[in-house]
Design a protein around this motif. Structure first.
Motif, short mmCIF file in Angstrom:
data_model
loop_
_atom_site.label_atom_id
_atom_site.label_comp_id
_atom_site.label_asym_id
_atom_site.label_seq_id
_atom_site.Cartn_x
_atom_site.Cartn_y
_atom_site.Cartn_z
N GLU A 34 -18.94 24.16 -10.42
CA GLU A 34 -18.06 24.03 -11.59
C GLU A 34 -17.43 22.64 -11.64
OE1 GLU A 34 -17.58 25.98 -14.20
OE2 GLU A 34 -19.10 27.30 -13.39
N LYS A 35 -17.11 22.08 -10.48
CA LYS A 35 -16.54 20.73 -10.44
C LYS A 35 -17.53 19.71 -10.99
CE LYS A 35 -14.63 17.38 -7.16
NZ LYS A 35 -15.50 16.28 -7.43
N ILE A 36 -18.79 19.85 -10.64
CA ILE A 36 -19.83 18.95 -11.14
C ILE A 36 -19.99 19.12 -12.65
CG2 ILE A 36 -22.30 18.47 -11.12
CD1 ILE A 36 -22.27 19.11 -8.15
N ASN A 37 -19.94 20.35 -13.13
CA ASN A 37 -20.13 20.61 -14.56
C ASN A 37 -18.96 20.14 -15.41
OD1 ASN A 37 -22.66 21.73 -14.28
ND2 ASN A 37 -21.93 23.83 -14.17
N ASP A 38 -17.80 19.91 -14.81
CA ASP A 38 -16.64 19.45 -15.58
C ASP A 38 -16.89 18.11 -16.25
OD1 ASP A 38 -15.19 21.69 -15.01
OD2 ASP A 38 -14.01 20.76 -13.41
N ASP A 39 -17.71 17.26 -15.65
CA ASP A 39 -17.98 15.94 -16.19
C ASP A 39 -19.12 15.91 -17.20
OD1 ASP A 39 -15.97 14.91 -14.62
OD2 ASP A 39 -17.32 14.47 -12.95
N TYR A 40 -19.86 17.01 -17.33
CA TYR A 40 -21.01 17.04 -18.23
C TYR A 40 -20.54 17.13 -19.67
CZ TYR A 40 -25.45 18.37 -20.29
OH TYR A 40 -26.59 18.41 -21.06
N LYS A 41 -21.12 16.30 -20.51
CA LYS A 41 -20.80 16.32 -21.94
C LYS A 41 -21.78 17.23 -22.65
CE LYS A 41 -17.64 13.27 -21.36
NZ LYS A 41 -16.42 13.79 -20.85
N TRP A 42 -21.33 18.42 -23.00
CA TRP A 42 -22.21 19.37 -23.66
C TRP A 42 -22.52 18.88 -25.07
CZ3 TRP A 42 -24.22 22.89 -20.58
CH2 TRP A 42 -23.55 23.19 -19.41
N PRO A 43 -23.79 18.95 -25.49
CA PRO A 43 -24.17 18.42 -26.80
C PRO A 43 -23.56 19.19 -27.97
CG PRO A 43 -26.05 19.47 -25.75
CD PRO A 43 -24.93 19.47 -24.75
N LYS A 44 -23.33 20.49 -27.79
CA LYS A 44 -22.79 21.29 -28.89
C LYS A 44 -22.05 22.49 -28.30
CE LYS A 44 -24.07 24.14 -32.79
NZ LYS A 44 -25.13 24.82 -33.51
N MET A 45 -20.89 22.75 -28.85
CA MET A 45 -20.15 23.94 -28.45
C MET A 45 -20.48 25.06 -29.43
SD MET A 45 -18.29 23.47 -25.76
CE MET A 45 -16.92 24.58 -25.80
N ALA A 46 -20.65 26.24 -28.93
CA ALA A 46 -20.95 27.39 -29.78
C ALA A 46 -19.73 27.74 -30.63
CB ALA A 46 -21.36 28.58 -28.94
N THR A 47 -19.99 28.09 -31.87
CA THR A 47 -18.94 28.54 -32.78
C THR A 47 -19.01 30.06 -32.87
OG1 THR A 47 -20.38 28.41 -34.70
CG2 THR A 47 -19.14 26.41 -34.11
N GLN A 48 -18.05 30.64 -33.56
CA GLN A 48 -18.07 32.08 -33.75
C GLN A 48 -19.32 32.50 -34.53
OE1 GLN A 48 -15.94 34.38 -32.39
NE2 GLN A 48 -17.52 35.79 -33.11
N GLU A 49 -19.71 31.66 -35.47
CA GLU A 49 -20.91 31.95 -36.27
C GLU A 49 -22.16 31.99 -35.36
OE1 GLU A 49 -23.02 29.31 -39.50
OE2 GLU A 49 -21.07 30.04 -40.22
N ASP A 50 -22.24 31.08 -34.40
CA ASP A 50 -23.36 31.09 -33.46
C ASP A 50 -23.35 32.37 -32.61
OD1 ASP A 50 -24.20 28.55 -34.27
OD2 ASP A 50 -22.90 27.56 -32.79
N MET A 51 -22.18 32.78 -32.19
CA MET A 51 -22.09 34.00 -31.38
C MET A 51 -22.45 35.23 -32.20
SD MET A 51 -21.49 32.87 -28.46
CE MET A 51 -21.21 34.36 -27.57
N ASP A 52 -22.06 35.25 -33.46
CA ASP A 52 -22.42 36.38 -34.33
C ASP A 52 -23.94 36.48 -34.50
OD1 ASP A 52 -19.74 36.96 -34.59
OD2 ASP A 52 -19.52 35.97 -36.53
N ARG A 53 -24.60 35.32 -34.64
CA ARG A 53 -26.05 35.33 -34.79
C ARG A 53 -26.74 35.75 -33.49
NH1 ARG A 53 -25.95 29.87 -37.63
NH2 ARG A 53 -26.11 29.22 -35.47
N PHE A 54 -26.12 35.44 -32.38
CA PHE A 54 -26.70 35.78 -31.08
C PHE A 54 -26.78 37.28 -30.92
CE2 PHE A 54 -26.08 36.60 -26.49
CZ PHE A 54 -27.25 36.04 -26.02
#
Length: 54
Positions: A34-54
């Protein structure tokens, strides 16, 4: 994983020898991951709309 590498990971995350009495090896590795992942820049954060489609 060697003992030396495990202790290095503990030192990198700020976990003391005394703290290791309370933690498992798996938990220490999860904390380090998790410490390593803290510095990673995620290309896109999921929105509620994305979660609804999932």
């Amino acid at each position: 994983m060697t003992t030396a590498l495990f202790l290095l990971r503990c030192a990198q995350t700020g976990i003391s020898i005394q703290d290791l009495d309370l933690l498992t090896v798996g938990l220490v590795l999860d904390i380090f991951t998790e410490k390593i992942n803290d510095d990673y820049k995620w290309p896109k954060m999921a929105t509620q709309e994305d979660m609804d489609r999932f």
